[in-house]
Design a protein around this motif. Structure first.
Motif, short mmCIF file in Angstrom:
data_model
loop_
_atom_site.label_atom_id
_atom_site.label_comp_id
_atom_site.label_asym_id
_atom_site.label_seq_id
_atom_site.Cartn_x
_atom_site.Cartn_y
_atom_site.Cartn_z
N PHE A 193 0.84 -1.21 0.00
CA PHE A 193 0.00 0.00 0.00
C PHE A 193 0.87 1.26 0.00
O PHE A 193 0.60 2.21 -0.75
CB PHE A 193 -0.91 -0.03 1.23
N LEU A 194 1.92 1.28 0.82
CA LEU A 194 2.79 2.45 0.89
C LEU A 194 3.61 2.63 -0.38
O LEU A 194 3.92 3.76 -0.78
CB LEU A 194 3.70 2.36 2.12
N GLU A 195 3.99 1.52 -1.02
CA GLU A 195 4.68 1.63 -2.31
C GLU A 195 3.77 2.32 -3.33
O GLU A 195 4.22 3.19 -4.09
CB GLU A 195 5.09 0.24 -2.81
N ASP A 196 2.49 1.97 -3.32
CA ASP A 196 1.55 2.63 -4.22
C ASP A 196 1.43 4.11 -3.87
O ASP A 196 1.41 4.98 -4.77
CB ASP A 196 0.18 1.97 -4.13
N GLU A 197 1.35 4.43 -2.59
CA GLU A 197 1.22 5.82 -2.16
C GLU A 197 2.43 6.65 -2.58
O GLU A 197 2.30 7.83 -2.92
CB GLU A 197 1.07 5.88 -0.64
N ALA A 198 3.61 6.04 -2.54
CA ALA A 198 4.85 6.76 -2.86
C ALA A 198 5.19 6.69 -4.34
O ALA A 198 6.23 7.24 -4.76
CB ALA A 198 6.00 6.19 -2.03
N GLY A 199 4.36 6.02 -5.16
CA GLY A 199 4.64 5.91 -6.58
C GLY A 199 5.80 4.99 -6.90
O GLY A 199 6.53 5.20 -7.87
N LEU A 200 5.97 3.94 -6.08
CA LEU A 200 7.07 3.00 -6.26
C LEU A 200 6.55 1.68 -6.80
O LEU A 200 5.38 1.32 -6.62
CB LEU A 200 7.77 2.74 -4.91
#
Length: 432
Positions: A193-200
């Protein structure tokens, strides 16, 4: 910096912006660095050779920043004037295996950082922020600043004695936040989820330092807006004031007999023993390298340190209207009464009589009042980076700060005038 006024709230408005933009130590130092860049400072890498030319520089390491300004023509033995502070605050931090849950609830596994008022984290909308370490060795800041997590309190119907007996929380069982629904925890969900939020890309994150924060923004409070409620005042209030003061001094064009320094450390809430904490070598290394970069010798280093003074700026306790008996009967610091001088004869604070004189002179020059804080003799006294700085570096250190209520709560309370008064005192200290 202009003379303080009850109606001059520009500094406090800016503090509120800084608090909102700094949910973690990593964000706080990045925001401080951005403000210093606008004042002409430039970042230097610890792995590079340093030059001794004049101007402003800063070093970033994790959640710590050391910034200094070398005046034109400064000698190698020129002493330093240091404003010390810390960037961390008590909170709930994400564990290495974050995905957990039970009974149809998806939860995030957290660990208690520092000494938070745990009840203040209940039934509060929480965001998630921190630092992501990537597969290529770089890092990326992330900030989900919207309602994502919540630690739900048990309904009073199932805890009928809570009002009479007080709330009792088990740190392991009762503080794990929920963030969704599902029959089983799926490993990797939170980081994905955080990878998606950070554009990773998926799988790009290999390490993380993540923590929760209240998403409720800082706000003026009271009939006359004399108070400010907000998160992380302990101790981003001092980091913000120190950054503003250093930038003001560096851009003033005035001659400086000292080298002004801002030292904002991480991990004060857990004892300061880390490579980014006040009990580590970071400050001493930076100051020494500054001396040597200007062609100095060990003798010049010793002379510079002998003439150096540090103001350790951290929040302190304002007298509480509902618990006045917990305070020393003759020392009742009040909000909007000016910064406080902290004294403890058992060296929980580093202030002595000569240090008091230095701080009194700065406040007199800035034309602002100051107050004195000592603990009630029957109660233990907290401590700060002050004694650590004094002992580790042999630097004369004075403990000061701003008086607040609800220290270590997810949402603390200060006077709306005090942040500006503190910043003015720091300017006068850095530019005597």
């Amino acid at each position: 910096m202009s003379a303080p006024s009850r109606f001059d709230r520009g500094h406090t408005d800016d503090l509120m912006t800084f608090l909102s933009a700094s949910p973690t130590p990593y964000h706080a130092v990045a925001n401080a660095a951005e403000r210093l860049e606008k004042a002409g400072f430039r970042q230097v890498a610890e792995t590079d050779a340093w030059d001794g030319t004049s101007g402003g520089r800063y070093v970033l390491r994790g959640g710590a920043i050391i910034a200094w300004y070398v005046p034109e023509g400064a000698a190698a033995h020129t002493p330093f004037r240091v404003v010390g502070a810390h960037t961390d605050s008590p909170n709930l931090r994400v564990k290495p295996r974050p995905d957990t849950g039970a009974h149809g609830w998806r939860q995030v596994a957290v660990e208690i950082y520092g000494g938070p008022l745990m009840n203040s984290w209940l039934d509060r909308d929480l965001g998630l922020a921190g630092r992501l370490s990537l597969r290529d060795g770089s890092t990326r800041l992330v900030n989900v600043d919207r309602p994502l997590l919540r630690v739900p309190q048990l309904a009073i119907h199932m805890d009928r004695n809570v009002t009479a007996d007080g709330l009792k929380l088990d740190k392991q069982r009762h503080l794990q936040p929920v963030w969704g629904l599902g029959d089983t925890a799926r490993d990797g969900d939170l980081i994905a989820f955080l990878e998606d939020e950070a554009g990773l890309a998926r799988g790009e994150v290999t390490g993380w330092d993540l923590m929760t924060h209240s998403v409720e923004p800082p706000a003026y409070l009271g009939r006359d807006r004399e108070l400010v409620a907000g998160p992380r005042m302990d101790n981003l209030l001092s980091v913000h004031a120190g950054t503003a003061a250093l930038a003001a001094v560096a851009t003033s064009g005035a001659g400086l007999p000292y080298i002004p320094v801002l030292a904002a450390f991480d991990h004060e809430e857990t004892g300061s023993q880390s490579d980014t904490g006040a009990d580590g070598p970071l400050l001493g290394t930076v100051l020494e390298r500054s001396v040597f970069a200007r062609g100095g010798s060990y003798e010049d280093r010793a002379r510079a340190f002998a003439g150096t003074v540090c103001l350790s700026s951290d929040t302190g306790h304002a007298v509480h209207p509902n618990y006045a008996e917990r305070h020393d009967p003759t020392h009742h610091p009040r909000v909007n009464g000016g910064p406080i001088l902290k004294v403890n004869v058992n060296n929980r604070y580093a202030t002595d009589g000569s240090g008091r004189a230095v701080f009194a002179a700065a406040c007199e020059k800035a034309d602002i009042p100051f107050q004195t804080f000592v603990s009630n003799n029957s109660m233990p006294c907290g401590t700060t980076i002050g004694p650590i700085t004094a002992a580790r570096h042999g630097i004369s250190t004075v403990d000061i700060g701003v008086a607040i209520l609800s220290m270590h709560s997810a949402r603390e309370l200060c006077g709306a005038d005090d942040p500006h008064l503190l910043a003015n005192a720091l300017v006068a200290f850095l530019q005597p």
